[in-house]
Write a protein that holds these residues in place. Structure first.
Motif, PDB file in Angstrom:
ATOM      1  N   SER A 202       0.829  -1.212   0.000  1.00 45.77           N
ATOM      2  CA  SER A 202       0.000   0.000   0.000  1.00 45.77           C
ATOM      3  C   SER A 202       0.857   1.253   0.000  1.00 45.77           C
ATOM      4  O   SER A 202       0.477   2.265  -0.578  1.00 45.77           O
TER       5      SER A 202
ATOM      6  N   PHE B 171     -10.290 -10.577   0.217  1.00 48.85           N
ATOM      7  CA  PHE B 171      -9.254  -9.655  -0.221  1.00 48.85           C
ATOM      8  C   PHE B 171      -7.907 -10.057   0.366  1.00 48.85           C
ATOM      9  O   PHE B 171      -6.887 -10.108  -0.324  1.00 48.85           O
TER      10      PHE B 171
ATOM     11  N   ASP C 167     -10.434  -5.099   4.424  1.00 46.08           N
ATOM     12  CA  ASP C 167     -11.821  -5.106   4.887  1.00 46.08           C
ATOM     13  C   ASP C 167     -12.544  -6.396   4.542  1.00 46.08           C
ATOM     14  O   ASP C 167     -13.704  -6.539   4.792  1.00 46.08           O
ATOM     15  N   ALA C 168     -11.862  -7.328   3.914  1.00 45.91           N
ATOM     16  CA  ALA C 168     -12.552  -8.568   3.558  1.00 45.91           C
ATOM     17  C   ALA C 168     -11.584  -9.734   3.621  1.00 45.91           C
ATOM     18  O   ALA C 168     -10.419  -9.601   3.267  1.00 45.91           O
TER      19      ALA C 168
ATOM     20  N   ALA D 241      -7.767  -1.086   6.009  1.00 49.06           N
ATOM     21  CA  ALA D 241      -7.357  -1.356   4.638  1.00 49.06           C
ATOM     22  C   ALA D 241      -7.813  -2.749   4.216  1.00 49.06           C
ATOM     23  O   ALA D 241      -8.289  -2.946   3.111  1.00 49.06           O
TER      24      ALA D 241
ATOM     25  N   GLU E 176      -0.752  -3.607   7.082  1.00 47.29           N
ATOM     26  CA  GLU E 176      -1.640  -2.697   6.365  1.00 47.29           C
ATOM     27  C   GLU E 176      -2.291  -1.755   7.378  1.00 47.29           C
ATOM     28  O   GLU E 176      -2.574  -2.171   8.510  1.00 47.29           O
TER      29      GLU E 176
END
Lengths: 182, 89
Positions: A46, A120, A116-117, A114, A110
């Protein structure tokens, strides 16, 4: 009659080639989301997405004059992005030879919110298990690049692209486990 | 639809959120500044080349002058030796 999206894009690229800063700005705004996603898929970091995105767009502005076919702008831009990301990873690898690099630098957490799933996170983990070239390949496909365009970008045959893509997808599937802790 | 499709979308959304407001304007501005760099590099190269050329010319003229005066002294020595050899002078 309304111009088609392709015609509008070609027109925008032509204006940007003519050093029209408003057109350059518009072009960046049109692609910044997709380029950011592309960078993140390849680097998995990120903290460097915005920096690399800026490098890519600066290169784009400076090299636009040399783009002879504005209708091929999109594939040209993603080729530029792919090469910049691979160069960035290479430089990072070289830097690690000269600088002491601990696991704490490697796995920078992260920022909150950041991730959130679970899916992901699983995808991030799976992508991190692939070679950067394979991550770039999957990201190019995800961006809608055709096998022909990818073969031009990588300088390999379409058959080789298909084979590498098949392998990359297999690896991704092996490591993609959204229901398990990555 | 492949299972990881939603994850790819999340990844794209997350990455897009990392781009801060005003990114495009900042990038165009940075590109303008970067465009000045080749010109600056050109001037730096031109200045370095001029200094090098001046140094070479200075060295060349200096060494030529020293060489000439040495040659002249040699010829004067030969001329005076020659004068001594001519009888009746």
């Amino acid at each position: 009659m309304e111009p088609s999206p392709t015609t509008a894009l070609v027109e925008l690229v032509r204006r940007a080639q003519g050093r029209d800063e408003a057109a350059q700005c518009e072009l960046i705004k049109a692609y910044q989301r997709r380029i950011a996603g592309f960078i993140y898929a390849i680097t998995g970091r990120s903290d460097s997405v915005e920096d690399i995105a800026q490098q890519i767009f600066i290169k784009m502005i400076r090299a636009l004059d040399r783009l002879e076919a504005p209708e091929q702008f999109e594939s040209w831009l993603f080729r530029l992005a792919r090469n910049t990301c691979i160069d960035h990873l290479r430089r990072q690898k070289l830097r690690r030879i000269f600088l002491p690099f601990g696991p704490e630098h490697e796995n920078v957490p992260e920022p909150d919110g950041a991730v959130d799933a679970e899916e992901f996170d699983a995808l991030r983990h799976a992508l991190s298990q692939l070679r950067p070239q394979d991550r770039a390949l999957l990201a190019l496909v995800r961006e809608g690049r055709s096998h022909g365009e990818i073969s031009e970008t990588l300088g390999i045959t379409v058959a080789a692209v298909k084979a590498r893509l098949h392998r990359a997808r297999e690896h991704l599937r092996q490591h993609y486990q959204p229901n398990h802790e990555a | 639809m492949k299972p990881e499709h939603h994850a790819w979308d999340c990844l794209g959304d997350h990455a897009a959120s990392l781009i801060s407001t005003g990114f495009a304007e900042r990038t165009v501005c940075a590109s303008r500044k970067a465009a000045c760099t080749p010109l600056g590099q050109f001037f730096l190269s031109a200045t370095t080349a001029t200094i090098c050329a001046a140094a070479v010319m200075l060295f060349f003229s200096q060494s030529t002058r020293v060489e000439n005066s040495r040659n002249l002294a040699g010829w004067q020595e030969i001329a005076s030796a020659n004068d001594d050899l001519i009888p009746g002078q």
